[in-house]
Scaffold this active site. Structure first.
Site, short mmCIF file in Angstrom:
data_model
loop_
_atom_site.label_atom_id
_atom_site.label_comp_id
_atom_site.label_asym_id
_atom_site.label_seq_id
_atom_site.Cartn_x
_atom_site.Cartn_y
_atom_site.Cartn_z
N ASP A 80 18.30 28.72 -27.61
CA ASP A 80 17.11 28.69 -26.78
C ASP A 80 17.33 28.04 -25.42
OD1 ASP A 80 15.56 29.84 -28.85
OD2 ASP A 80 15.40 27.88 -29.81
N CYS A 138 0.85 -1.19 0.00
CA CYS A 138 0.00 0.00 0.00
C CYS A 138 0.88 1.24 0.00
CB CYS A 138 -0.95 0.02 1.21
SG CYS A 138 -0.11 0.26 2.78
N CYS A 184 3.05 1.86 3.04
CA CYS A 184 4.33 1.14 3.07
C CYS A 184 5.41 1.97 2.36
CB CYS A 184 4.21 -0.22 2.38
SG CYS A 184 3.06 -1.35 3.17
N ASP A 238 14.11 25.21 -29.92
CA ASP A 238 15.17 24.24 -30.15
C ASP A 238 16.44 25.03 -30.44
OD1 ASP A 238 14.74 25.21 -32.70
OD2 ASP A 238 15.11 23.29 -33.66
N ASP A 277 9.88 30.09 -30.24
CA ASP A 277 10.97 30.47 -31.13
C ASP A 277 10.43 30.36 -32.56
OD1 ASP A 277 13.61 31.01 -32.04
OD2 ASP A 277 13.90 28.87 -32.38
#
Length: 705
Positions: free
Chosen positions: A598, A13, A16, A594, A412
């Site tokens: 960036d 559970c 635990c 990308d 961008d």
């Protein structure tokens, strides 16, 4: 610092898992992540810490630690929750029947004792041991409540049987039903939670296959079928139509089409030819290729994805940390309420001992701390799993929670809103031959990672190159170098061209010793999905912003076509960073981009989102990676983040309202302990089922606040 990754078996559970997490934190471990659903445990041990002793402490808590190099033990059926539930149900059913049938033998106290004893012993072996361990470690869990409730009913009934020998003191069916119904609840919870981790299981299954290894040691090719896990970097394999590509590699012979949908979410097969890279686990739908293996094991793309998803699922959002703190005091609080209930009904309500005890037992068994522990991870696992199946890598549960606040998305331009696959337009050169112009441009651009540079380097590679010295890349501006003749070359944007020209309408300018030596224009098509994405964002109440290093004229043209009203052009990486900082002060902001330019902005934004063919530094800086390199996944990523947070709120509301209502109802005597155990047994299942809805619901159409 030593990073430890292992599996801990036996956690049945979320309490635990919380206990193991608290134990590791008390021992001074850092970056602790414990997942009940996957049984994955990871932490960082500081210098000087005895990791073997730490792991042994987990073993002493009653769990089994399995290291990556260990062979998993085969689980015996009699140790499973399924067996324990069936075994207990067989004995509990006749005990419950005695309430509706008048068979005399079923009403005999010693018969009921005999039917209850196997159930009680099984329950104590499972819940009792866990309860004792949790008390020893001063982290009481739900099993303490279950064990106390069942033991109170069983001992009271046994004493009544021995001392009085009549049916007035018999609550054997209560003890047996509590244990049986909690086993049922745990079993349903286990199966429901496993449904939330199917994405990882599906990805992991893709890793194992057979491979046709090409052996050339005898002077000719000989094909051996081997387990792909035995492959090493540098091996060569043959892949035919319908075969699964065994490991990451590069094609050195043949061509075909690969289905990469399980990695990227893109359903259309991808054309593959010589020198193209292929991803292990994907399927060659047609063709025949020979592949040179470049990565195996944990170095493959698929392993990287699985590891990222696992790390993300174990990462706790702030809301979960609040629930964990409440769970830590929940069991002592319930024990106190149960004691007050017993004393109140016995001394103030003047009920019998049996009535007072049954009402306190009802309080114990109706309460459910596991619900609060499961509320967040169940939703996070489903949300991240669906994202992974659709080619979206979200790094961390905290990122999912941050999605709810995003009010503006900054894009961008080149390679993000446009395809980045630039086509050469017009170019001019002055006072130098065309061949020399191309050679200088290629020699400079081959050192750059910018999409424009990659495109022109690929186009003019055949022109040859000139030897350059001290080649440097100025982020957001361009390239600078010198040659053996002492000339200084510059190639970049209009901002780098400086006072050499007043014409800002071109993409690249070549300067020789500060004088204009030529210019180049490119045409870059807009991504076909870009306009639809911008429209969806606007409909969701999110403002799109264009932030680019390109010229103001070109940025304005693109913004007009896509319907973006806020534009910032001719921005250097430093200016992009400053602009992101300024935008974040007005509202939480996501950045999509990308390229190396960036990376700082991606790291600074509330959420950084990178495309999969971006540079490695950009992918590492981003919180989210769109693996299919398709901007169309962005609304799904945003929608999943928001709806996952909504599901977490629903789950936590259920967990809290359930306990807030159920415990007083039980304390006031309106709830039978058996009914309470049954309701508690399904409380966690409600959360899991609500979380599983995330796998199927439409998350991109409606605005979620």
């Amino acid at each position: 610092m030593i990073a430890i990754n292992c599996k801990v078996e036996g956690m049945h559970c979320t309490s635990c898992a919380l206990g193991v997490s608290k134990y590791l934190e008390k021992k001074g471990m850092q970056d602790v992540n414990v997942s009940f659903a996957t049984e994955e445990v990871s932490f960082t041990a500081p210098e000087g810490a005895n990791s073997a002793e730490i792991l042994n402490g987990i073993t002493q808590m009653g769990y089994r630690v399995v290291m990556p190099e260990d062979k998993p033990a085969e689980k015996k059926f009699y140790s499973t929750l399924t067996f324990k539930f069936i075994f207990c149900f067989i004995f509990t059913l006749p005990l419950l029947l005695h309430m509706w049938v008048s068979w005399p033998w079923l009403h005999e106290p010693w018969v009921q004792f005999g039917l209850t004893l196997p159930v009680y012993l099984t329950g104590m072996w499972h819940f009792g041991r866990s309860a004792v361990r949790s008390l020893i470690n001063r982290m009481a869990n739900m099993d303490v409540l279950v064990s106390l409730g069942a033991t109170a009913a069983f001992v009271y009934s046994f004493v009544g049987t021995v001392v009085y020998g009549n049916t007035d003191y018999m609550f054997y069916e209560t003890a047996a039903a509590i244990i049986t119904l909690v086993f049922l609840g745990n079993l349903l919870e286990e199966r429901s939670v496993k449904q939330t981790t199917t994405a990882i299981a599906e990805l992991a299954r893709m890793q194992i296959t057979t491979a046709r290894l090409i052996d050339t040691s005898h002077g000719h090719e000989h094909i051996h079928e081997v387990d792909n896990r035995t492959l090493r970097t540098g091996d060569c394999v043959l892949v035919n139509t319908g075969d699964k590509i065994p490991m990451d590699g590069t094609i050195y012979w043949g061509s075909g089409h690969a289905n990469e949908s399980m990695i990227t979410g893109e359903s259309a097969p991808v054309s593959k030819k010589e020198k193209d890279k292929v991803i292990g686990g994907t399927i060659l739908e047609n063709g025949s290729i020979k592949v040179y293996i470049t990565a195996t094991g944990k170095d493959t793309v698929l392993s990287y994805i699985i590891e990222l998803v696992k790390q993300a699922q174990s990462d706790k959002p702030p809301m979960q940390k609040l629930a964990d703190r409440i769970s830590a005091i929940f069991v002592p609080l319930v024990l106190g309420i149960a004691l007050v209930t017993f004393l109140g009904w016995y001394f103030i309500g003047h009920t019998t001992l049996a009535v007072a005890m049954m009402r306190s037992v009802a309080v114990l068994v109706i309460s459910c701390p596991c619900a609060m522990g499961l509320a967040t991870p169940a939703a996070v696992m489903v949300g991240l799993g669906r994202a992974a199946r659709n080619g979206i890598l979200i790094k961390g549960g905290h990122t999912l929670e941050m999605f709810k606040d995003i009010r503006q998305v900054v894009f961008d331009k080149t390679g993000t809103l446009t395809t980045g696959k630039l086509q050469l337009g017009e170019y001019r050169f002055f006072d130098m031959p065309e061949e020399d112009f191309k050679q200088v441009v290629y020699s400079l651009e081959k050192y750059s990672s910018h999409p424009i540079a990659r495109s022109i380097a690929a186009l003019w590679k055949s022109a040859g190159e000139v030897p350059l010295q001290q080649v440097r890349e100025h982020k957001g501006l361009g390239m600078r170098a010198g040659d053996k003749a002492g000339n200084e070359w510059q190639l970049g944007s209009f901002r780098m061209a400086g006072g050499a020209t007043e014409d800002d309408s071109h993409n690249l300018y070549l300067l020789k010793n500060g004088q204009l030596a030529g210019w180049i224009d490119f045409t870059d098509e807009i991504r076909p999905e870009a306009a639809g994405v911008i429209t969806q964002l606007k409909q969701s109440g999110i403002k799109p912003v264009l932030l680019s290093g390109d010229t103001a004229r070109k940025c304005a043209e693109l913004a007009t076509k896509l319907g973006i009203t806020e534009v910032y052009a001719e921005q250097s990486p430093e200016q992009k960073l400053q602009k992101i900082d300024a935008l974040m002060k007005t509202a939480p902001t996501a950045m999509v981009g990308d390229g190396i330019n960036d990376a700082p902005a991606l790291a600074k934004a509330t959420i950084g989102i990178s495309l999969s063919d971006a540079t490695q530094v950009a992918m590492q800086s981003a919180n989210v990676v769109l693996l299919n390199n398709n901007l169309g996944s962005l609304p799904l990523a945003l929608g999943l983040g928001k709806h996952t947070y909504l599901t977490i709120k629903q789950n936590l509301f259920w967990a809290f309202i359930y306990n807030v209502v159920a415990i007083p109802v039980a304390a006031l005597g309106f709830l039978n302990p058996i009914v309470g155990a049954g309701v508690m047994a399904i409380s966690d299942v409600v959360l899991a089922v609500n979380s599983i809805r995330l796998r199927y619901k439409n998350v991109t159409s409606a605005k979620v606040v």
